[in-house]
Motif scaffolding. Structure first.
Motif, PDB file in Angstrom:
ATOM      1  N   ASN A 294       0.879  -1.103  -0.052  1.00  0.00           N
ATOM      2  CA  ASN A 294       0.045   0.074   0.058  1.00  0.00           C
ATOM      3  C   ASN A 294       0.819   1.149   0.075  1.00  0.00           C
ATOM      4  OD1 ASN A 294      -2.520  -1.197   0.247  1.00  0.00           O
ATOM      5  ND2 ASN A 294      -2.449  -1.807   2.166  1.00  0.00           N
ATOM      6  N   ASP A 295       2.149   0.980   0.404  1.00  0.00           N
ATOM      7  CA  ASP A 295       3.115   2.294   0.537  1.00  0.00           C
ATOM      8  C   ASP A 295       4.477   1.695   0.429  1.00  0.00           C
ATOM      9  OD1 ASP A 295       4.328   4.473   1.005  1.00  0.00           O
ATOM     10  OD2 ASP A 295       3.524   5.210   2.888  1.00  0.00           O
ATOM     11  N   VAL A 296       5.099   2.225  -0.954  1.00  0.00           N
ATOM     12  CA  VAL A 296       6.283   1.825  -0.927  1.00  0.00           C
ATOM     13  C   VAL A 296       7.344   2.184  -0.129  1.00  0.00           C
ATOM     14  CG1 VAL A 296       6.691   3.587  -2.730  1.00  0.00           C
ATOM     15  CG2 VAL A 296       7.933   1.367  -3.062  1.00  0.00           C
ATOM     16  N   PHE A 297       6.988   3.207   0.378  1.00  0.00           N
ATOM     17  CA  PHE A 297       8.002   3.837   1.329  1.00  0.00           C
ATOM     18  C   PHE A 297       7.966   3.168   2.810  1.00  0.00           C
ATOM     19  CE2 PHE A 297       7.488   7.168  -1.878  1.00  0.00           C
ATOM     20  CZ  PHE A 297       8.850   7.217  -2.390  1.00  0.00           C
ATOM     21  N   ARG A 298       7.052   2.567   3.064  1.00  0.00           N
ATOM     22  CA  ARG A 298       6.515   1.969   4.372  1.00  0.00           C
ATOM     23  C   ARG A 298       6.575   0.494   4.374  1.00  0.00           C
ATOM     24  NH1 ARG A 298       1.421   3.714   6.506  1.00  0.00           N
ATOM     25  NH2 ARG A 298       2.008   2.820   8.411  1.00  0.00           N
ATOM     26  N   PRO A 299       7.970  -0.362   4.614  1.00  0.00           N
ATOM     27  CA  PRO A 299       8.128  -1.781   4.583  1.00  0.00           C
ATOM     28  C   PRO A 299       6.833  -2.526   5.259  1.00  0.00           C
ATOM     29  CG  PRO A 299      10.003  -0.541   5.192  1.00  0.00           C
ATOM     30  CD  PRO A 299       9.248   0.491   5.167  1.00  0.00           C
ATOM     31  N   MET A 300       6.303  -2.100   6.318  1.00  0.00           N
ATOM     32  CA  MET A 300       5.455  -3.095   6.890  1.00  0.00           C
ATOM     33  C   MET A 300       4.118  -2.857   6.427  1.00  0.00           C
ATOM     34  SD  MET A 300       7.120  -4.017   9.430  1.00  0.00           S
ATOM     35  CE  MET A 300       6.156  -4.913  10.491  1.00  0.00           C
ATOM     36  N   THR A 301       3.898  -2.115   5.052  1.00  0.00           N
ATOM     37  CA  THR A 301       2.631  -2.201   4.333  1.00  0.00           C
ATOM     38  C   THR A 301       2.808  -3.208   3.294  1.00  0.00           C
ATOM     39  OG1 THR A 301       3.187  -0.652   2.739  1.00  0.00           O
ATOM     40  CG2 THR A 301       2.033   0.064   4.814  1.00  0.00           C
ATOM     41  N   TYR A 302       3.947  -3.974   3.182  1.00  0.00           N
ATOM     42  CA  TYR A 302       4.162  -5.207   2.419  1.00  0.00           C
ATOM     43  C   TYR A 302       3.294  -6.531   2.741  1.00  0.00           C
ATOM     44  CZ  TYR A 302       7.915  -3.007   0.027  1.00  0.00           C
ATOM     45  OH  TYR A 302       9.060  -2.263  -0.764  1.00  0.00           O
ATOM     46  N   ASP A 303       2.979  -7.377   1.915  1.00  0.00           N
ATOM     47  CA  ASP A 303       2.293  -8.709   2.349  1.00  0.00           C
ATOM     48  C   ASP A 303       2.448  -9.594   1.143  1.00  0.00           C
ATOM     49  OD1 ASP A 303       1.754 -10.613   3.964  1.00  0.00           O
ATOM     50  OD2 ASP A 303       0.171  -9.269   5.062  1.00  0.00           O
ATOM     51  N   VAL A 304       2.283 -10.822   1.311  1.00  0.00           N
ATOM     52  CA  VAL A 304       2.266 -11.869   0.433  1.00  0.00           C
ATOM     53  C   VAL A 304       0.853 -12.176   0.184  1.00  0.00           C
ATOM     54  CG1 VAL A 304       3.078 -14.288  -0.114  1.00  0.00           C
ATOM     55  CG2 VAL A 304       4.408 -12.812   1.019  1.00  0.00           C
ATOM     56  N   TRP A 305       0.582 -12.147  -1.159  1.00  0.00           N
ATOM     57  CA  TRP A 305      -0.925 -12.352  -1.534  1.00  0.00           C
ATOM     58  C   TRP A 305      -0.793 -13.633  -2.558  1.00  0.00           C
ATOM     59  CZ3 TRP A 305      -5.200  -9.184  -0.431  1.00  0.00           C
ATOM     60  CH2 TRP A 305      -4.852  -8.120   0.456  1.00  0.00           C
ATOM     61  N   GLN A 306      -2.247 -14.225  -2.629  1.00  0.00           N
ATOM     62  CA  GLN A 306      -2.327 -15.216  -3.904  1.00  0.00           C
ATOM     63  C   GLN A 306      -3.643 -15.112  -4.595  1.00  0.00           C
ATOM     64  OE1 GLN A 306      -2.456 -18.911  -1.462  1.00  0.00           O
ATOM     65  NE2 GLN A 306      -4.371 -18.328  -0.656  1.00  0.00           N
ATOM     66  N   VAL A 307      -3.567 -15.677  -5.819  1.00  0.00           N
ATOM     67  CA  VAL A 307      -5.004 -15.641  -6.710  1.00  0.00           C
ATOM     68  C   VAL A 307      -5.158 -17.146  -7.335  1.00  0.00           C
ATOM     69  CG1 VAL A 307      -5.819 -15.150  -8.461  1.00  0.00           C
ATOM     70  CG2 VAL A 307      -4.909 -13.160  -7.191  1.00  0.00           C
ATOM     71  N   GLU A 308      -6.117 -17.861  -6.800  1.00  0.00           N
ATOM     72  CA  GLU A 308      -6.591 -19.101  -7.224  1.00  0.00           C
ATOM     73  C   GLU A 308      -7.081 -19.023  -8.604  1.00  0.00           C
ATOM     74  OE1 GLU A 308      -6.048 -22.023  -5.796  1.00  0.00           O
ATOM     75  OE2 GLU A 308      -5.122 -21.082  -4.072  1.00  0.00           O
ATOM     76  N   VAL A 309      -6.494 -19.952  -9.531  1.00  0.00           N
ATOM     77  CA  VAL A 309      -6.953 -20.127 -10.880  1.00  0.00           C
ATOM     78  C   VAL A 309      -7.697 -21.421 -11.144  1.00  0.00           C
ATOM     79  CG1 VAL A 309      -5.888 -19.874 -13.191  1.00  0.00           C
ATOM     80  CG2 VAL A 309      -4.913 -18.775 -11.672  1.00  0.00           C
ATOM     81  N   LEU A 310      -8.795 -21.200 -11.883  1.00  0.00           N
ATOM     82  CA  LEU A 310      -9.613 -22.240 -12.071  1.00  0.00           C
ATOM     83  C   LEU A 310      -9.994 -22.147 -13.549  1.00  0.00           C
ATOM     84  CD1 LEU A 310     -12.326 -22.126  -8.980  1.00  0.00           C
ATOM     85  CD2 LEU A 310     -10.236 -23.648  -9.504  1.00  0.00           C
ATOM     86  N   PRO A 311      -9.776 -23.533 -14.088  1.00  0.00           N
ATOM     87  CA  PRO A 311     -10.021 -23.444 -15.708  1.00  0.00           C
ATOM     88  C   PRO A 311     -11.489 -23.620 -15.790  1.00  0.00           C
ATOM     89  CG  PRO A 311      -9.009 -25.702 -14.931  1.00  0.00           C
ATOM     90  CD  PRO A 311      -9.172 -24.589 -13.751  1.00  0.00           C
TER      91      PRO A 311
END
Length: 591
Positions: A294-311
């Protein structure tokens, strides 16, 4: 004794909808449903970023700012692709190692190399917390590699990739191709199109050094910043982030690995009002992983996300996934046909083959698909039993099996070409009569059949597997009692003839009993032992070789069983070119 033998039984991305027309029918389309972006369970935490999944889908590396003044490398693991990730742990690198700071680590296809970047681009270096400089670096960010001997062993001390790749400017965000011969990365070196550009370096083999990097040029690089590249497992799609504070992920595709990259387009499934970086995925996993911030200048706003893909397997657009859709697939096996390209997971690979069949069956049948031997399997036992999953609409199958790809491809009921081995079979296994040949490649095909006065037959793709050799030398042997020359080929010529040089033979001590123990790297079914006896020039007159020998075997090194019918060892002729004249038959005992 010098040799021991054994017998063992042993993407192209589709962004949105791709519509193609096949003659004689309606428009066919392969598409995917993308789930809502969510944080990754057991991995997500404030300050986590830059995820990179391993090619086998069993390790997820990421960088975390949460518990240290400097970002540290973490990894989560799982036993199978469909399992949840286990609790993440720090990756312990040897003391004095470079540490991945700006970007995460990228494992090689075999899992034995880990590429990463250390440092920051010059524009943002003052916005981070102070961290110790990497040893022996060349600039504000360098590319490094760490190695390990096996997937369950620790990573070794990283090595700087040197001045051919690294400059006084920033280099980072590495992504290595599946064959290990191309390395993509971001760099601020002079001569680029924008603030940060994407580059590629190549090598002739994995033993060679990396060559001079080449700027990927337009249309990949622009006046903007391009970073965090990820080359897809098939080498046909390149995902990367465009922009600085407000970064978005783009994708460019190409028809072959030697073709030029196409015009990049935004990869919408992960886009938001926040910034996204570092997308990656692995073959067979239905999940895309990426960083959202959400804010490139604040490291603590980073997080690891995922998206599921269904054919979506509704290729003819009638709202159902059924035999009509499978019929469309059967007409395009082996073709670059995007209309049915739903496999392998998550996004297809541009070729319609068994991987698409597997995903189709998983989608329509709602269960795991059995397929044994798997495509292109090697070291398959000659007593193999073929197994597969059939769709509900086809209660019987025709099975073709042979050593000619052409025959198995062309054969049908009217022209079986001696490879139709089972017709209108109920059940999903086939046990070939007798043993298959050793060291032979076989081709097989399963046609799904709807019985009736005029049966409806849906031809399947042609699969292949190779049986293992009847016997081959055990390579990793530990010989106790200082007899290394009994297992390292000392004195043997290309025809397995032995010399008369005493330096090429094992010399026992004078104390009896005289013994040797051979230890293997795993349990094997033993076939036979070849014996070269002592072959000094004096052997015809005075025999120094072994004669009466007791052999025992064990699977645990504790409980030993005596081998029956061990023959008396024949005397060597005392002449050069001596081939083994004693063979001990083990009959497949396990040791």
């Amino acid at each position: 004794m010098n040799k021991t033998d054994c017998l063992m039984r042993v993407t192209t991305l589709l962004c949105g909808v791709l519509a193609l027309v096949w003659s004689g029918g309606p428009v066919a389309r392969a598409d995917f449903i993308y789930g809502p972006p969510t944080k990754v369970p057991n991995v997500s935490r404030p300050g986590a970023s830059e995820p990179r999944i391993s090619p086998d889908g069993l390790e997820l590396y990421f960088v975390c700012f949460a518990d240290s003044a400097c970002p540290e490398l973490w990894v989560a693991r799982r036993s199978k692709i469909r399992d949840l990730w286990g609790t993440a742990v720090r990756v312990e690198l040897p003391a004095g190692s470079a540490r991945p700071i700006f970007d995460t680590a990228c494992p090689s296809f075999d899992g034995l190399e880990l590429y990463f970047g250390e440092g920051y681009p010059g524009l943002i270096v003052n916005t981070r917390l102070p961290c110790p400089a990497a040893p022996s670096g060349y600039g504000s960010g360098d590319l490094w590699v760490s190695r390990r001997t096996a997937k369950d062993t620790p990573w070794g001390k990283p090595q700087n990739l040197g001045p051919v790749l690294n400059t006084a400017n920033f280099e980072g965000c590495p992504s290595i191709s599946a064959d290990g011969l191309s390395l993509y990365f971001a760099s601020q070196r002079p001569g680029g199109y924008g603030y940060i550009d994407l580059y590629m370096t190549t090598r002739q083999s994995t033993d060679d050094a990396w060559g001079p990097p080449v700027n990927l040029g337009a249309p990949i690089n622009t006046w903007n910043s391009e970073a965090t590249p990820f080359i897809s497992p098939d080498g046909l799609s390149l995902y990367y982030a465009v922009g600085d504070v407000q970064a978005d992920i783009y994708v460019s595709t190409r028809a072959t690995t030697s073709a030029s990259w196409g015009t990049p387009v935004p990869f919408e499934p992960v886009s938001s009002s926040a910034a996204e970086w570092f997308l990656s995925f692995s073959t067979g996993d239905s999940t895309l992983y990426f960083t959202r911030q959400n804010d490139v200048f604040r490291p603590m706003t980073y997080d690891v996300w995922q998206v599921e893909v269904l054919p979506l397997a509704d290729f003819n657009g009638d709202g159902k996934s059924d035999e009509k859709d499978y019929l469309t697939m059967t007409q395009h096996w082996g073709q670059d046909y995007g209309g049915c390209d739903i496999g392998p997971r998550p996004l297809g690979d541009g070729v319609l083959d068994v991987q698409d069949l597997i995903v189709f069956l998983e989608t329509t049948e709602g269960r795991d698909v059995a397929l044994s031997p798997p495509p292109h399997a090697a070291e398959v036992a000659p007593d193999v039993i073929l197994q597969w999953t059939s769709p509900a609409f086809a209660p019987t199958s025709d099975i073709y099996l042979g050593i000619s790809r052409e025959a198995v491809t062309r054969a049908d009921r009217a022209n079986p070409q001696d490879v139709l081995v089972s017709k209108a079979q109920v059940g999903t296994t086939y046990d070939p009569e007798g043993l298959l040949d050793y060291s032979r490649t076989y081709y097989w095909r399963v046609d799904f059949v709807i019985p009736g006065p005029t049966p409806t037959i849906y031809a399947g793709p042609v699969l292949s597997f190779t049986t293992h050799a009847f016997a081959y030398p055990i390579q990793n042997v530990i010989a106790t009692a200082s007899p290394v020359k009994t297992v390292d080929g000392s004195g043997l010529d290309p025809s397995d003839g032995h010399s008369t040089d005493v330096r090429d033979m094992w010399q026992s001590t004078m104390a009896a009993p005289h013994w040797i123990q051979f230890q293997f790297d795993q349990a094997y079914s033993l076939h036979e032992l070849w014996v070269w006896n002592s072959n000094q020039l004096i052997e015809p007159f005075i025999g120094f070789g072994a004669r009466t020998v007791k052999i025992e075997y064990s699977t645990d090194g504790t409980a030993w069983t005596a081998l029956a019918n061990v023959p008396e060892f024949a005397r060597a002729p005392g002449k050069p070119g001596y081939v083994p004249n004693t063979t001990v038959n083990f009959g497949g005992v396990s040791a």
